[in-house]
Scaffold this motif. Structure first.
Motif, short mmCIF file in Angstrom:
data_model
loop_
_atom_site.label_atom_id
_atom_site.label_comp_id
_atom_site.label_asym_id
_atom_site.label_seq_id
_atom_site.Cartn_x
_atom_site.Cartn_y
_atom_site.Cartn_z
N GLN A 70 0.79 -1.25 -0.06
CA GLN A 70 0.07 -0.07 -0.03
C GLN A 70 0.83 1.17 -0.07
OE1 GLN A 70 -2.99 0.28 -0.53
NE2 GLN A 70 -4.49 -0.45 0.84
N ARG A 71 0.56 2.28 -0.76
CA ARG A 71 1.27 3.43 -0.71
C ARG A 71 0.69 4.37 0.53
NH1 ARG A 71 1.68 6.81 -6.08
NH2 ARG A 71 2.54 8.13 -4.77
N ARG A 72 1.67 5.13 1.02
CA ARG A 72 1.36 5.85 2.04
C ARG A 72 0.45 7.08 1.96
NH1 ARG A 72 2.28 8.81 6.02
NH2 ARG A 72 3.63 9.02 7.77
N ALA A 73 -0.37 7.27 2.80
CA ALA A 73 -1.45 8.53 2.56
C ALA A 73 -0.73 9.61 2.32
CB ALA A 73 -2.48 8.64 3.34
N ARG A 74 -1.18 10.57 1.43
CA ARG A 74 -0.56 12.22 1.22
C ARG A 74 -0.66 12.90 2.42
NH1 ARG A 74 -0.70 15.76 -3.91
NH2 ARG A 74 0.00 17.73 -2.69
N THR A 75 0.30 13.45 2.99
CA THR A 75 0.12 14.29 4.04
C THR A 75 -0.54 15.56 3.91
OG1 THR A 75 2.23 13.30 5.13
CG2 THR A 75 1.43 15.48 6.08
N ALA A 76 -1.51 15.74 4.67
CA ALA A 76 -2.34 17.18 4.35
C ALA A 76 -1.57 17.97 5.65
CB ALA A 76 -3.66 16.94 4.83
N PHE A 77 -0.54 19.06 4.99
CA PHE A 77 -0.29 19.92 5.93
C PHE A 77 -1.19 20.88 6.17
CE2 PHE A 77 3.17 18.16 3.72
CZ PHE A 77 4.19 17.74 4.54
N THR A 78 -1.16 21.54 7.50
CA THR A 78 -2.07 22.86 7.90
C THR A 78 -1.29 23.84 7.18
OG1 THR A 78 -0.91 22.96 9.94
CG2 THR A 78 -2.70 21.54 9.99
N SER A 79 -2.06 25.03 7.18
CA SER A 79 -1.48 26.27 6.94
C SER A 79 -0.32 26.77 7.66
CB SER A 79 -2.68 27.26 6.69
OG SER A 79 -3.14 27.55 7.91
N GLU A 80 -0.64 26.60 9.07
CA GLU A 80 0.33 26.95 9.95
C GLU A 80 1.63 26.26 9.56
OE1 GLU A 80 -2.74 25.97 10.95
OE2 GLU A 80 -3.64 27.77 11.61
N GLN A 81 1.64 25.02 9.41
CA GLN A 81 2.84 24.08 9.20
C GLN A 81 3.66 24.61 7.97
OE1 GLN A 81 0.75 20.32 9.29
NE2 GLN A 81 1.62 19.63 11.25
N VAL A 82 2.72 24.91 6.82
CA VAL A 82 3.27 25.27 5.77
C VAL A 82 4.09 26.60 5.92
CG1 VAL A 82 2.72 25.89 3.00
CG2 VAL A 82 1.50 23.86 4.27
N CYS A 83 3.25 27.43 6.58
CA CYS A 83 3.80 29.03 6.62
C CYS A 83 5.35 28.72 7.32
CB CYS A 83 3.00 29.66 7.62
SG CYS A 83 3.62 31.30 8.10
N ARG A 84 5.24 27.77 8.50
CA ARG A 84 6.49 27.63 9.31
C ARG A 84 7.70 27.12 8.26
NH1 ARG A 84 7.90 26.31 14.69
NH2 ARG A 84 10.08 26.19 14.68
N LEU A 85 7.33 26.00 7.61
CA LEU A 85 8.20 25.33 6.63
C LEU A 85 8.68 26.11 5.58
CD1 LEU A 85 6.26 21.90 6.25
CD2 LEU A 85 8.46 22.06 7.15
N GLU A 86 7.95 27.07 4.96
CA GLU A 86 8.37 28.22 4.22
C GLU A 86 9.29 29.22 4.53
OE1 GLU A 86 8.09 28.27 0.89
OE2 GLU A 86 6.34 27.00 0.41
N LYS A 87 9.10 29.58 5.74
CA LYS A 87 9.81 30.50 6.67
C LYS A 87 11.34 30.01 6.82
CE LYS A 87 6.58 33.30 8.91
NZ LYS A 87 6.02 33.89 10.44
N THR A 88 11.24 28.64 7.20
CA THR A 88 12.51 27.89 7.61
C THR A 88 13.27 27.77 6.10
OG1 THR A 88 11.50 26.91 9.40
CG2 THR A 88 13.65 25.74 8.63
N PHE A 89 12.56 27.44 4.99
CA PHE A 89 12.94 27.28 3.56
C PHE A 89 13.78 28.55 3.51
CE2 PHE A 89 13.08 26.94 -0.97
CZ PHE A 89 13.68 25.98 -0.95
N GLN A 90 13.12 29.73 3.63
CA GLN A 90 13.63 30.98 3.27
C GLN A 90 15.04 31.06 3.84
OE1 GLN A 90 12.45 32.71 0.68
NE2 GLN A 90 11.00 31.07 0.59
N ARG A 91 15.33 30.85 5.10
CA ARG A 91 16.55 31.02 5.88
C ARG A 91 17.44 30.05 5.19
NH1 ARG A 91 15.12 29.77 10.95
NH2 ARG A 91 12.99 29.86 10.72
N GLN A 92 17.36 28.76 5.26
CA GLN A 92 18.11 27.72 4.93
C GLN A 92 17.42 26.81 3.94
OE1 GLN A 92 18.35 26.70 9.38
NE2 GLN A 92 19.58 25.42 8.25
N LYS A 93 18.09 26.54 2.77
CA LYS A 93 17.62 25.38 2.01
C LYS A 93 17.74 23.90 2.41
CE LYS A 93 16.56 28.90 -0.99
NZ LYS A 93 15.94 30.04 0.08
N TYR A 94 18.72 23.74 2.91
CA TYR A 94 18.81 22.51 3.82
C TYR A 94 18.93 22.35 5.10
CZ TYR A 94 20.50 21.39 -1.21
OH TYR A 94 20.44 21.39 -2.56
N LEU A 95 18.35 21.38 5.69
CA LEU A 95 18.27 21.24 7.12
C LEU A 95 19.18 20.06 7.41
CD1 LEU A 95 14.64 21.41 8.06
CD2 LEU A 95 16.43 23.06 8.43
#
Length: 70
Positions: free
Chosen positions: A11-36
Motif C-alpha cells: 500500500q502507498r502511504r497516504a498523502r500528508t495534509a499539511f495545515t496552513s500553519e505548518q506550511v507557513c513555518r516550513l516556508e519561513k524556515t526554507f527561506q532562511r536555509q534550503k537544507y536542514l
C-alpha cells in the motif's frame, strides 16, 4: 491483474495534509536555509508534530519546486 493505479502487494502511504500553519513555518524556515541538518530537522519535526521523514521530503520537494521555477 493489478488494480488500476495500485501497487502490487504494497500500500502507498497516504498523502500528508499539511495545515496552513505548518506550511507557513516550513516556508519561513526554507527561506532562511534550503537544507536542514539532522538536529534542525528533529527540532522542526517536534515543533510541527510531523515526522522527520515528512520534513525531509517536504524540503526535497520544495527545492525541486524552486529549481523548476528558476
Amino acid at each position: 491483474a493489478e488494480a488500476a493505479g495500485g501497487t502490487r502487494g504494497r500500500q502507498r502511504r497516504a498523502r500528508t495534509a499539511f495545515t496552513s500553519e505548518q506550511v507557513c513555518r516550513l516556508e519561513k524556515t526554507f527561506q532562511r536555509q534550503k537544507y536542514l541538518g539532522g538536529s534542525e530537522r528533529r527540532k522542526l519535526a517536534a515543533a510541527l508534530r510531523l515526522s522527520e521523514v515528512q520534513i525531509k521530503t517536504w524540503f526535497q520537494n520544495r527545492r525541486m519546486k524552486l529549481k523548476r521555477q528558476i
